[in-house]
Each structure stands twice: as structure tokens, then as C-alpha cells.
Motif scaffolding. Structure first.
Motif, PDB file in Angstrom:
ATOM      1  N   ARG A  60     -58.373  15.787  22.952  1.00  6.75           N
ATOM      2  CA  ARG A  60     -59.400  14.745  22.983  1.00  6.75           C
ATOM      3  C   ARG A  60     -58.793  13.366  22.700  1.00  6.75           C
ATOM      4  NH1 ARG A  60     -62.967  11.938  20.150  1.00  6.75           N
ATOM      5  NH2 ARG A  60     -62.227  12.523  18.097  1.00  6.75           N
ATOM      6  N   LEU A  61     -57.942  13.286  21.687  1.00 10.77           N
ATOM      7  CA  LEU A  61     -57.310  12.009  21.336  1.00 10.77           C
ATOM      8  C   LEU A  61     -56.409  11.513  22.467  1.00 10.77           C
ATOM      9  CD1 LEU A  61     -56.395  12.686  17.594  1.00 10.77           C
ATOM     10  CD2 LEU A  61     -58.177  11.148  18.449  1.00 10.77           C
ATOM     11  N   ASN A  62     -55.640  12.414  23.052  1.00  9.29           N
ATOM     12  CA  ASN A  62     -54.763  12.017  24.159  1.00  9.29           C
ATOM     13  C   ASN A  62     -55.570  11.534  25.360  1.00  9.29           C
ATOM     14  OD1 ASN A  62     -52.334  12.453  22.820  1.00  9.29           O
ATOM     15  ND2 ASN A  62     -52.244  14.593  23.431  1.00  9.29           N
ATOM     16  N   ASN A  63     -56.699  12.175  25.624  1.00  9.44           N
ATOM     17  CA  ASN A  63     -57.571  11.726  26.713  1.00  9.44           C
ATOM     18  C   ASN A  63     -58.136  10.339  26.420  1.00  9.44           C
ATOM     19  OD1 ASN A  63     -57.147  14.056  28.198  1.00  9.44           O
ATOM     20  ND2 ASN A  63     -59.018  15.056  27.481  1.00  9.44           N
ATOM     21  N   MET A  64     -58.491  10.104  25.162  1.00 11.42           N
ATOM     22  CA  MET A  64     -59.003   8.784  24.775  1.00 11.42           C
ATOM     23  C   MET A  64     -57.933   7.714  24.978  1.00 11.42           C
ATOM     24  SD  MET A  64     -61.163   9.740  21.316  1.00 11.42           S
ATOM     25  CE  MET A  64     -61.431   8.037  20.834  1.00 11.42           C
ATOM     26  N   VAL A  65     -56.697   8.025  24.603  1.00 12.30           N
ATOM     27  CA  VAL A  65     -55.593   7.075  24.770  1.00 12.30           C
ATOM     28  C   VAL A  65     -55.397   6.755  26.246  1.00 12.30           C
ATOM     29  CG1 VAL A  65     -53.073   6.826  24.610  1.00 12.30           C
ATOM     30  CG2 VAL A  65     -54.377   7.605  22.629  1.00 12.30           C
ATOM     31  N   THR A  66     -55.369   7.778  27.071  1.00 13.53           N
ATOM     32  CA  THR A  66     -55.176   7.573  28.510  1.00 13.53           C
ATOM     33  C   THR A  66     -56.280   6.702  29.088  1.00 13.53           C
ATOM     34  OG1 THR A  66     -54.035   9.685  28.724  1.00 13.53           O
ATOM     35  CG2 THR A  66     -54.970   8.753  30.741  1.00 13.53           C
ATOM     36  N   ARG A  67     -57.527   7.022  28.742  1.00 17.77           N
ATOM     37  CA  ARG A  67     -58.665   6.255  29.258  1.00 17.77           C
ATOM     38  C   ARG A  67     -58.595   4.803  28.794  1.00 17.77           C
ATOM     39  NH1 ARG A  67     -62.948   4.755  26.845  1.00 17.77           N
ATOM     40  NH2 ARG A  67     -62.794   6.269  25.167  1.00 17.77           N
ATOM     41  N   LEU A  68     -58.330   4.593  27.506  1.00 21.42           N
ATOM     42  CA  LEU A  68     -58.251   3.226  26.982  1.00 21.42           C
ATOM     43  C   LEU A  68     -57.111   2.440  27.623  1.00 21.42           C
ATOM     44  CD1 LEU A  68     -59.010   3.488  23.163  1.00 21.42           C
ATOM     45  CD2 LEU A  68     -60.147   2.010  24.815  1.00 21.42           C
ATOM     46  N   GLN A  69     -55.960   3.073  27.768  1.00 18.17           N
ATOM     47  CA  GLN A  69     -54.825   2.387  28.392  1.00 18.17           C
ATOM     48  C   GLN A  69     -55.164   1.967  29.819  1.00 18.17           C
ATOM     49  OE1 GLN A  69     -51.825   5.423  27.714  1.00 18.17           O
ATOM     50  NE2 GLN A  69     -50.859   4.199  26.105  1.00 18.17           N
ATOM     51  N   GLU A  70     -55.808   2.855  30.566  1.00 17.07           N
ATOM     52  CA  GLU A  70     -56.188   2.533  31.944  1.00 17.07           C
ATOM     53  C   GLU A  70     -57.200   1.390  31.983  1.00 17.07           C
ATOM     54  OE1 GLU A  70     -57.545   6.288  33.482  1.00 17.07           O
ATOM     55  OE2 GLU A  70     -55.501   7.030  33.806  1.00 17.07           O
ATOM     56  N   GLU A  71     -58.198   1.452  31.099  1.00 16.12           N
ATOM     57  CA  GLU A  71     -59.223   0.409  31.083  1.00 16.12           C
ATOM     58  C   GLU A  71     -58.647  -0.935  30.647  1.00 16.12           C
ATOM     59  OE1 GLU A  71     -62.430   1.926  28.696  1.00 16.12           O
ATOM     60  OE2 GLU A  71     -63.200   3.158  30.329  1.00 16.12           O
ATOM     61  N   ILE A  72     -57.784  -0.922  29.646  1.00 14.21           N
ATOM     62  CA  ILE A  72     -57.167  -2.166  29.173  1.00 14.21           C
ATOM     63  C   ILE A  72     -56.297  -2.769  30.275  1.00 14.21           C
ATOM     64  CG2 ILE A  72     -55.423  -3.078  27.569  1.00 14.21           C
ATOM     65  CD1 ILE A  72     -56.687  -1.162  25.436  1.00 14.21           C
ATOM     66  N   GLU A  73     -55.604  -1.917  30.997  1.00 10.31           N
ATOM     67  CA  GLU A  73     -54.768  -2.399  32.099  1.00 10.31           C
ATOM     68  C   GLU A  73     -55.615  -3.051  33.192  1.00 10.31           C
ATOM     69  OE1 GLU A  73     -52.009  -0.258  35.354  1.00 10.31           O
ATOM     70  OE2 GLU A  73     -51.452   0.140  33.268  1.00 10.31           O
ATOM     71  N   ARG A  74     -56.794  -2.518  33.435  1.00  6.41           N
ATOM     72  CA  ARG A  74     -57.692  -3.047  34.469  1.00  6.41           C
ATOM     73  C   ARG A  74     -58.482  -4.268  33.999  1.00  6.41           C
ATOM     74  NH1 ARG A  74     -61.641   1.303  35.157  1.00  6.41           N
ATOM     75  NH2 ARG A  74     -62.766  -0.284  36.281  1.00  6.41           N
ATOM     76  N   ALA A  75     -58.530  -4.492  32.692  1.00  6.46           N
ATOM     77  CA  ALA A  75     -59.394  -5.533  32.128  1.00  6.46           C
ATOM     78  C   ALA A  75     -58.995  -6.927  32.595  1.00  6.46           C
ATOM     79  CB  ALA A  75     -59.361  -5.464  30.605  1.00  6.46           C
ATOM     80  N   GLN A  76     -60.009  -7.688  32.955  1.00  3.90           N
ATOM     81  CA  GLN A  76     -59.844  -9.091  33.320  1.00  3.90           C
ATOM     82  C   GLN A  76     -60.729  -9.890  32.374  1.00  3.90           C
ATOM     83  OE1 GLN A  76     -60.960  -9.421  37.427  1.00  3.90           O
ATOM     84  NE2 GLN A  76     -59.396  -8.004  38.116  1.00  3.90           N
ATOM     85  N   VAL A  77     -60.114 -10.740  31.569  1.00  4.38           N
ATOM     86  CA  VAL A  77     -60.875 -11.499  30.579  1.00  4.38           C
ATOM     87  C   VAL A  77     -61.701 -12.568  31.281  1.00  4.38           C
ATOM     88  CG1 VAL A  77     -60.749 -12.997  28.558  1.00  4.38           C
ATOM     89  CG2 VAL A  77     -59.218 -11.033  28.750  1.00  4.38           C
ATOM     90  N   PHE A  78     -62.969 -12.577  30.959  1.00 11.42           N
ATOM     91  CA  PHE A  78     -63.918 -13.520  31.530  1.00 11.42           C
ATOM     92  C   PHE A  78     -63.742 -14.890  30.891  1.00 11.42           C
ATOM     93  CE2 PHE A  78     -68.122 -15.538  31.084  1.00 11.42           C
ATOM     94  CZ  PHE A  78     -68.374 -15.777  32.417  1.00 11.42           C
ATOM     95  N   ASP A  79     -63.753 -15.918  31.712  1.00 15.32           N
ATOM     96  CA  ASP A  79     -63.680 -17.301  31.239  1.00 15.32           C
ATOM     97  C   ASP A  79     -65.101 -17.858  31.201  1.00 15.32           C
ATOM     98  OD1 ASP A  79     -63.379 -20.005  30.803  1.00 15.32           O
ATOM     99  OD2 ASP A  79     -62.017 -20.330  32.493  1.00 15.32           O
ATOM    100  N   PRO A  80     -65.681 -18.027  29.996  1.00 17.71           N
ATOM    101  CA  PRO A  80     -67.076 -18.471  29.904  1.00 17.71           C
ATOM    102  C   PRO A  80     -67.335 -19.855  30.495  1.00 17.71           C
ATOM    103  CG  PRO A  80     -66.120 -18.182  27.705  1.00 17.71           C
ATOM    104  CD  PRO A  80     -65.089 -17.767  28.701  1.00 17.71           C
ATOM    105  N   THR A  81     -66.288 -20.637  30.700  1.00 18.45           N
ATOM    106  CA  THR A  81     -66.500 -21.968  31.281  1.00 18.45           C
ATOM    107  C   THR A  81     -66.782 -21.896  32.778  1.00 18.45           C
ATOM    108  OG1 THR A  81     -64.149 -22.356  31.739  1.00 18.45           O
ATOM    109  CG2 THR A  81     -64.973 -23.016  29.554  1.00 18.45           C
ATOM    110  N   THR A  82     -66.649 -20.717  33.364  1.00 15.94           N
ATOM    111  CA  THR A  82     -66.872 -20.577  34.808  1.00 15.94           C
ATOM    112  C   THR A  82     -68.303 -20.180  35.162  1.00 15.94           C
ATOM    113  OG1 THR A  82     -66.188 -18.256  34.835  1.00 15.94           O
ATOM    114  CG2 THR A  82     -64.460 -19.925  35.180  1.00 15.94           C
ATOM    115  N   VAL A  83     -69.160 -20.008  34.164  1.00 18.80           N
ATOM    116  CA  VAL A  83     -70.542 -19.596  34.433  1.00 18.80           C
ATOM    117  C   VAL A  83     -71.272 -20.704  35.187  1.00 18.80           C
ATOM    118  CG1 VAL A  83     -72.800 -19.101  33.393  1.00 18.80           C
ATOM    119  CG2 VAL A  83     -70.747 -18.039  32.481  1.00 18.80           C
ATOM    120  N   VAL A  84     -71.922 -20.299  36.262  1.00 19.93           N
ATOM    121  CA  VAL A  84     -72.789 -21.201  37.013  1.00 19.93           C
ATOM    122  C   VAL A  84     -74.201 -20.681  36.782  1.00 19.93           C
ATOM    123  CG1 VAL A  84     -73.386 -22.085  39.293  1.00 19.93           C
ATOM    124  CG2 VAL A  84     -70.993 -21.607  38.716  1.00 19.93           C
ATOM    125  N   ALA A  85     -74.991 -21.435  36.043  1.00 22.81           N
ATOM    126  CA  ALA A  85     -76.307 -20.951  35.625  1.00 22.81           C
ATOM    127  C   ALA A  85     -77.291 -20.776  36.779  1.00 22.81           C
ATOM    128  CB  ALA A  85     -76.896 -21.875  34.566  1.00 22.81           C
TER     129      ALA A  85
END
Length: 162
Positions: A60-85
């Protein structure tokens, strides 16, 4: 909004997920390894419930690590200054008229990591969130979730405080 297989996230949540991954790698997996070692010392593995439980936890722990690593690798940090209301997007607060129930509803559109529907925070990937994306104030939308038809009107859109 999302390029390729990216996952749009807030910087705060990305940091929290990185800390969660470090905790798994630095604390929880080593603890589990020690549990497996202690269970091995008990002898006969065929009837060793502690060993089986520790090995299941290891998986279970190893699966959690794999999932988190994949998600973190895919993550794109949102820039809040780009919001168009003027359009519904990640980082906006949406006021809606639910024509199905007659109620007014307010939601903040963020990512799946931040999602907390009970607090009015929905993911841009959820059925409602994905149907709202890129729409403007005054637009109506209708879609089906399961067997339930949902009909909404967008009353207002504003930038969320992220």
C-alpha cells in the motif's frame, strides 16, 4: 488549462503533496520495514499475521509513493495572476442558479487535490467543474450525472483568493 496529461495545482497543495511524499519515504516506509523485520523474527511465515499485515502495508505504501511521484511529476503550478474573471477557469469563484433545485450555489474551481465539495471547492475535472470551464456569466448549461439532469445558470464569476 491543462497541457497533455498535466494536473493544475496550487503551489500550496504541491508543497503539501511533496511533504506527504517525503514523510512516506523518510518515516512511514522505514517504520514498515522495521515492522517486517520484527515479524520475520517471529518465525513461521505461513501463519504469521503480523508479517502478512506488514507486507500488505508495504504494498500500500509503495503504491502511494508511485501515485504521488507520478502526480507531482505531472503537476503544473497555477499562476493566480492569470485569472480572467470573465470566464470560468481554475482559480475562479462561480455563483450559480441551480434550476433543478431552485437554489443559488457558489463554488471555487480548483484542482482535484484541493477539492472539498462540502466547503464549496470543486475540481475543474469534476462533472460540474468540467462543464463550467470557459463559460461566461449569463450562460446556461445542462448535463447529466448518472441519471440526474443538472441545469445551471452562471450568475457571476470572480477571481478566487488563492
Amino acid at each position: 488549462m491543462v497541457s497533455g496529461r498535466g494536473l493544475v495545482v496550487t503551489a500550496k497543495m504541491l508543497n503539501a503533496k511533496k511533504k506527504e511524499l517525503q514523510d512516506l519515504l523518510d518515516v512511514r516506509i522505514p517504520e514498515n520495514s522495521r515492522e517486517i523485520g520484527r515479524a520475520l523474527e517471529l518465525g513461521d511465515l505461513r501463519e504469521n499475521a503480523e508479517y502478512k499485515a506488514a507486507r500488505e502495508e508495504q504494498t500500500r505504501l509503495n503504491n502511494m509513493v508511485t501515485r504521488l511521484q507520478e502526480e507531482i511529476e505531472r503537476a503544473q503550478v497555477f499562476d493566480p495572476t492569470t485569472v480572467v474573471a470573465g470566464r470560468v477557469s481554475f482559480g475562479t469563484v462561480i455563483s450559480l442558479k441551480n434550476h433543478t433545485s431552485g437554489e443559488d450555489e457558489t463554488y471555487t474551481i480548483l484542482g482535484p487535490w484541493e477539492s472539498a465539495p462540502e466547503r464549496g471547492i470543486i475540481s475543474y475535472m469534476s462533472p460540474l467543474g468540467s462543464n463550467l470551464l470557459n463559460r461566461k456569466t449569463g450562460e446556461q448549461l445542462a448535463f447529466t450525472v448518472g441519471e440526474h439532469e443538472k441545469v445551471y445558470e452562471i450568475l457571476s464569476i470572480s477571481a478566487a483568493e488563492i
